[in-house]
Enzyme design. Structure first.
Site, PDB file in Angstrom:
ATOM      1  N   TYR A 198      33.910  47.813  39.459  1.00 55.66           N
ATOM      2  CA  TYR A 198      34.991  47.060  40.160  1.00 55.66           C
ATOM      3  C   TYR A 198      35.906  46.521  39.278  1.00 55.66           C
ATOM      4  O   TYR A 198      36.006  46.655  37.874  1.00 55.66           O
ATOM      5  CB  TYR A 198      34.341  45.769  40.858  1.00 55.66           C
ATOM      6  CG  TYR A 198      33.751  44.681  39.710  1.00 55.66           C
ATOM      7  CD1 TYR A 198      32.390  44.869  39.152  1.00 55.66           C
ATOM      8  CD2 TYR A 198      34.597  43.540  39.692  1.00 55.66           C
ATOM      9  CE1 TYR A 198      32.059  43.900  38.278  1.00 55.66           C
ATOM     10  CE2 TYR A 198      34.211  42.655  38.143  1.00 55.66           C
ATOM     11  CZ  TYR A 198      33.016  42.945  37.943  1.00 55.66           C
ATOM     12  OH  TYR A 198      32.550  41.920  36.926  1.00 55.66           O
ATOM     13  N   CYS A 199      37.255  46.131  39.872  1.00 53.83           N
ATOM     14  CA  CYS A 199      38.266  45.542  39.088  1.00 53.83           C
ATOM     15  C   CYS A 199      38.960  44.620  40.119  1.00 53.83           C
ATOM     16  O   CYS A 199      38.549  44.185  41.070  1.00 53.83           O
ATOM     17  CB  CYS A 199      39.135  46.690  38.672  1.00 53.83           C
ATOM     18  SG  CYS A 199      40.037  47.862  39.769  1.00 53.83           S
ATOM     19  N   THR A 200      40.215  44.119  39.699  1.00 53.85           N
ATOM     20  CA  THR A 200      40.994  43.356  40.333  1.00 53.85           C
ATOM     21  C   THR A 200      41.460  43.484  41.812  1.00 53.85           C
ATOM     22  O   THR A 200      40.947  42.769  42.834  1.00 53.85           O
ATOM     23  CB  THR A 200      42.089  42.918  39.886  1.00 53.85           C
ATOM     24  OG1 THR A 200      42.051  42.547  38.195  1.00 53.85           O
ATOM     25  CG2 THR A 200      42.786  41.569  40.317  1.00 53.85           C
ATOM     26  N   GLY A 202      41.137  47.198  42.800  1.00 51.79           N
ATOM     27  CA  GLY A 202      40.739  48.368  43.068  1.00 51.79           C
ATOM     28  C   GLY A 202      41.533  49.580  42.568  1.00 51.79           C
ATOM     29  O   GLY A 202      40.784  50.664  42.389  1.00 51.79           O
ATOM     30  N   ILE A 227      38.093  42.792  43.714  1.00 48.42           N
ATOM     31  CA  ILE A 227      37.530  41.319  43.722  1.00 48.42           C
ATOM     32  C   ILE A 227      38.367  40.592  45.107  1.00 48.42           C
ATOM     33  O   ILE A 227      37.752  39.835  45.669  1.00 48.42           O
ATOM     34  CB  ILE A 227      37.734  40.521  42.376  1.00 48.42           C
ATOM     35  CG1 ILE A 227      36.902  41.145  41.378  1.00 48.42           C
ATOM     36  CG2 ILE A 227      37.168  39.041  42.701  1.00 48.42           C
ATOM     37  CD1 ILE A 227      37.323  41.040  40.243  1.00 48.42           C
TER      38      ILE A 227
END
Ligand SMILES: [Zn+2]
Ligand SMILES: [Zn+2]
Length: 354
Positions: A198-200, A202, A227
């Site tokens: 995952y990241c901020t 996508g 997220i």
């Protein structure tokens, strides 16, 4: 024709204040072939400037990556404009969790080589062969699976103030570094483990998942919309929130609070605290975590040295800076040796070693 931002941040803040309208902060990205990024960029600037859009938008031959704010009552016009562009029609917009009218104070649309600085050579793998997108519900299920390795694809200063429970948070300054670390630590598990990332918002996982598949990982998953979208779905569908702390964002807000957990420490005294600040010494500007007590004691500076410089008359500070290149390493320096308390590292793959 005006093609560039002309107002200062201060002038803009005053205008926003005076307009007294609520603004909406959002982000989106799309990989697409843009043959003439400069021309595309100019058109965007002209249209969005009229809509009072502010933000930081990167345009490249590989696509677009935008983080911006606009008056809430102009959202429909904005959306209509996006729909006139083939590859942006119906695109998912990540609406910020915490709204702040001052999240952006300038409109900057820049042409870049890439929409995310990833340090990768594109021709080495197929970016369209990406991992499986999962929504919040499926993600929650997957990360409870004993066979899953959950990896945070962001940098150390981002995961430091907030991350998913049980996530591995590589201690890296760049995306490129984390790819190698993860691959190396997981090399014996390319086929038997679920690699979930995952990241901020996508975008980084789009590249990372394709990269890991290219490297032979068989079960690669990514949190769709990152997220930001996860938080929205958790609220909408009343799911369990498994994210702890704050989501670091790249605008004036710096972070949005997702849960009440405070998982970081003041870098100066070690007290629980999770708000980043920049050192007040203009020649330093180090990004670090400083609690209110230390802020007062240190006069918003990261070291006694910076505190002394910051206390000098402005002209003297300027003279000191003369000839010194402006540092672009503010994030990297976030782990400067003079700061005694740093992130608790949970590097890869303690979970396997125990
Ligand atoms: Zn402190
Ligand atoms: Zn400093």
């Amino acid at each position: 024709m005006q093609l560039y931002n002309t107002l200062s941040a201060k002038e803009r803040a005053e205008l926003i204040e005076k307009a007294g309208k609520d603004r909406l902060t959002l982000s989106f990205y799309q990989y697409a072939k843009i043959t003439n990024p400069q021309e595309f960029r100019d058109q965007l600037f002209i249209t969005w400037n009229k809509l009072d859009v502010l933000g930081r938008i990167y345009v490249a031959q590989e696509g677009i990556n935008g983080q911006l704010s606009l008056p809430a009552d102009r959202f429909n016009e904005f959306k209509t404009h996006l729909d006139t562009i083939d590859f942006l029609k119906g695109i998912r917009l990540n609406i910020a969790v915490e709204q702040d009218n001052m999240s952006f104070l300038k409109l900057k649309v820049k042409v870049r080589n890439k929409i995310v600085a990833d340090g990768l050579k594109d021709d080495t793998f197929d970016v369209t062969n990406k991992g499986v997108h999962v929504d919040a519900e499926k993600f929650n299920e997957l990360i409870e699976d004993n066979n899953t390795v959950l990896v945070d694809m962001r940098n150390h200063y981002e995961s430091e103030i907030g991350h998913f429970k049980n996530a591995v948070t590589p201690d890296v300054d760049t995306f490129r570094e984390s790819l190698d670390i993860i691959e190396d630590d997981l090399k014996d598990h390319k086929e038997d483990k679920n690699l979930v990332m995952y990241c901020t918002g996508g975008i980084r996982c789009e590249k990372a998942s394709a990269y890991f598949k290219h490297k032979g990982f068989k079960n690669v998953f990514q949190l769709e919309g990152g997220i930001i979208e996860y938080t929205r779905q958790v609220k909408d569908k009343d799911l369990e929130n498994k994210f702890m702390g704050q989501n670091f964002v790249f605008d004036e807000r710096r972070a949005e609070r997702i849960s009440d957990d405070v998982i970081a420490k003041c870098h100066q005294c070690g007290d629980a605290f999770d708000v980043h600040t920049n050192c007040a010494n203009d020649a330093c500007h180090l990004l670090f975590i400083q609690c209110d007590k230390c802020k007062e004691e240190m006069n918003n500076c990261c070291s006694t040295n910076c505190k002394e410089i910051h206390a000098l008359p402005f002209e003297e500070q300027k003279a000191l800076r003369k000839g010194q290149a402006n540092s672009n390493d503010i994030f990297k320096k976030g782990r400067a040796d003079h700061l005694p308390y740093k992130k608790d590292l949970r590097n890869i793959f303690e979970s396997f070693k125990k």
